[in-house]
Design a protein around this motif. Structure first.
Motif, PDB file in Angstrom:
ATOM      1  N   ASP A 139      35.010 -34.047 -26.979  1.00 27.91           N
ATOM      2  CA  ASP A 139      34.434 -33.790 -28.316  1.00 27.91           C
ATOM      3  C   ASP A 139      33.094 -34.504 -28.548  1.00 27.91           C
ATOM      4  O   ASP A 139      32.123 -33.887 -28.989  1.00 27.91           O
ATOM      5  N   ALA A 144      28.425 -29.446 -35.256  1.00 26.39           N
ATOM      6  CA  ALA A 144      29.765 -29.209 -34.695  1.00 26.39           C
ATOM      7  C   ALA A 144      29.704 -28.135 -33.619  1.00 26.39           C
ATOM      8  O   ALA A 144      28.916 -27.198 -33.702  1.00 26.39           O
ATOM      9  N   TYR A 164      32.613 -26.527 -32.632  1.00 27.42           N
ATOM     10  CA  TYR A 164      33.622 -25.521 -32.980  1.00 27.42           C
ATOM     11  C   TYR A 164      34.109 -25.806 -34.389  1.00 27.42           C
ATOM     12  O   TYR A 164      34.012 -26.942 -34.875  1.00 27.42           O
ATOM     13  N   ARG A 165      34.605 -24.750 -35.038  1.00 30.65           N
ATOM     14  CA  ARG A 165      35.097 -24.891 -36.399  1.00 30.65           C
ATOM     15  C   ARG A 165      36.248 -25.872 -36.411  1.00 30.65           C
ATOM     16  O   ARG A 165      37.148 -25.780 -35.580  1.00 30.65           O
ATOM     17  N   GLY A 166      36.191 -26.833 -37.308  1.00 28.85           N
ATOM     18  CA  GLY A 166      37.276 -27.806 -37.398  1.00 28.85           C
ATOM     19  C   GLY A 166      37.021 -29.056 -36.572  1.00 28.85           C
ATOM     20  O   GLY A 166      37.857 -29.959 -36.531  1.00 28.85           O
ATOM     21  N   MET A 167      35.885 -29.132 -35.889  1.00 25.55           N
ATOM     22  CA  MET A 167      35.578 -30.358 -35.151  1.00 25.55           C
ATOM     23  C   MET A 167      35.570 -31.514 -36.166  1.00 25.55           C
ATOM     24  O   MET A 167      34.943 -31.394 -37.225  1.00 25.55           O
ATOM     25  N   PRO A 168      36.277 -32.616 -35.863  1.00 24.72           N
ATOM     26  CA  PRO A 168      36.403 -33.666 -36.879  1.00 24.72           C
ATOM     27  C   PRO A 168      35.035 -34.210 -37.312  1.00 24.72           C
ATOM     28  O   PRO A 168      34.171 -34.484 -36.474  1.00 24.72           O
TER      29      PRO A 168
END
Ligand code: PMP
Length: 442
Positions: free
Chosen positions: A150, A173, A175-179
């Motif tokens: 990540d 980010a 990808y969608r939802g990457m913290p």
């Protein structure tokens, strides 16, 4: 054969594949048109698909196959090893031999740890830097690819819409939802922007564990780093107690001693992969003995425990050893010469026609760009949909003329290739320029 669209067998196989894989493939990097070409075998510099079409392979499984396919010493080493067992919970002596070779060859590699992919090598190098410094943040170059960890994925896919100000690039980010916490922990630098690197590394220095950089990022255009940029990164990092990680997973193939040595980079840790596995999965973390001690479990739990069911498996190790032993100075001289023939020939074909394209790269690597002036960084190398389409047309034209050319990644040459192979690349490229004049005219 010359001239191939996707054949019927490939099409039929793909129909089956779509029933079991989300998009019919098992990695996003597979090129398709709209079906991929299924490969039946690879021999030397050539690939044969299931419809028995032959292609000169400029992909080399994303630059891993520096000796081409089914390199005889690798096949022999693997055959011997397969008969003795493929993996054990105990170490084998061969892993020491490959580690010794890397320690002798690659400057600043005093200790090594083997893993299975470049992603894993990067992941453990970053963790090692954290364990060594007690800090968590990382700095990296915008657009540079370092695999699927990540923190290393931040800003890989930055676009003009979100990459932000040149002086303070945004952490974007992947990808969608990457913290969001991951984005907060990555400082993004611009390749070859010396002042920017100095300022950002000084400002964030106290909280950074490491700065990771590929000396010649493929997505940065595959152009050489400026010496003053390299100097600024490493000097500022050192002043602030930040470790320098050179990601040589791809660029180790630039010389006998790797890429950092060519460009004056003095890393604390180096990540390796691809060529050192001889065509089998591998990764390695190498570096200064003092830093690599974070992995040392001889006195109890190490600062950084690192395992892995298949780490240092004897198949990858013996294949890698056979490949690396045959990568001597003569092999690198041959690769440099082939690279020169392609870059020089393609460059001439472009200037002869005054086409608005250019070629970059070094040693056995090259990239063609749909722009008249070589890009200096990822922002300049970024392609909008029009130029991307041109590159796709170029890739298709190469395939139709019997050459597998990665139009959106670095192309690579192998010791299995001949001068005639390199000249074929130049000829096909010239043929493209002549037959697609309306596409490239500025
Ligand atoms: N770092 C760099 C510079 C790479 O080019 C790659 C792979 N293209 C990786 C890391 C990741 O390696 P792997 O695909 O073996 O995980």
């Amino acid at each position: 054969m010359v001239g191939s669209q996707v054949g019927q067998r490939s099409k039929d196989i793909f129909t089956r594949a779509r029933r079991v894989f989300p998009d019919g493939t098992s990695r996003v990097t597979v090129e398709r048109n709209p079906e991929p070409l299924y490969i039946e075998r690879g021999i030397g510099s050539y690939l044969f698909d299931v419809d028995d079409n032959r292609f000169l392979d400029l992909n080399g499984n994303f630059t891993a196959l520096i000796h081409g396919h089914a390199f005889v010493p690798v096949v022999e080493a693997l055959t011997r090893q397969v008969q003795r067992g493929t993996c054990f919970a105990n170490p084998t002596e061969s892993e020491i031999e490959l580690a010794e070779l890397l320690c002798h060859r690659i400057p600043h590699v005093e200790r090594v740890r083997f893993v299975n992919t470049g992603t894993e090598a990067v992941l453990f190098a970053i963790k090692a830097a954290r364990a060594f410094t007690g800090r968590s943040k990382v700095a990296k170059l915008e657009g540079a690819y370092h695999g699927a960890y990540d923190w290393a994925e931040v800003s890989v896919a930055a676009t003009p819409d979100n990459w932000g100000d040149a002086a303070a690039p945004s952490s974007t980010a992947f990808y969608r939802g990457m913290p969001a916490s991951v984005l907060d922990e990555v400082v993004v630098l611009r390749f070859n922007d010396t002042e920017n690197a100095r300022q950002l590394l000084s400002f964030h220095g106290h909280s950074l564990a490491a700065v990771i950089l590929d000396p010649m990022p493929s997505r940065g255009g595959l152009t050489a780093p400026k010496p003053e940029f390299i100097a600024a990164v490493q000097d500022t990092a050192r002043k602030n107690g930040v470790l320098v990680i050179a990601d040589e997973v791809l660029n180790l193939r630039q010389s006998f001693r790797g890429a950092s040595a060519l460009y004056g980079l003095v890393p604390d840790l180096i990540t390796m992969g691809k060529i050192i596995g001889g065509g089998l999965p591998i990764g390695a973390i190498g570096g200064r003995e003092e830093v690599m001690r974070v992995f040392d479990a001889s006195a109890g739990r190490p600062l950084l425990p690192q395992g892995g069911t298949f780490s240092a498996n004897p198949l990858s190790i013996t294949a890698g050893l056979a490949a690396m032993k045959h990568l001597d100075h003569a092999a690198f001289a041959k690769l440099d010469e082939l690279g020169h023939v392609v870059r020089d020939g393609v460059g001439r074909a472009i200037s002869k026609r005054r086409a608005s394209l250019c070629i970059t790269g070094a040693a056995s690597l090259f990239r063609i760009h749909p722009m008249a002036v070589a890009p200096k960084d990822n922002r300049e190398a970024y392609l909008s949909s029009g130029p991307s389409k041109l590159m796709k047309q170029l890739g298709d034209f190469f395939v139709e003329n019997g050459v597998m050319f990665p139009h959106a990644a670095a192309a690579s040459l192998s010791t299995a290739m001949t001068r005639a192979d390199a000249e074929l690349v130049v000829d096909v490229f010239g043929g493209f320029l002549d037959s697609h004049r309306e596409c490239w005219k500025a």
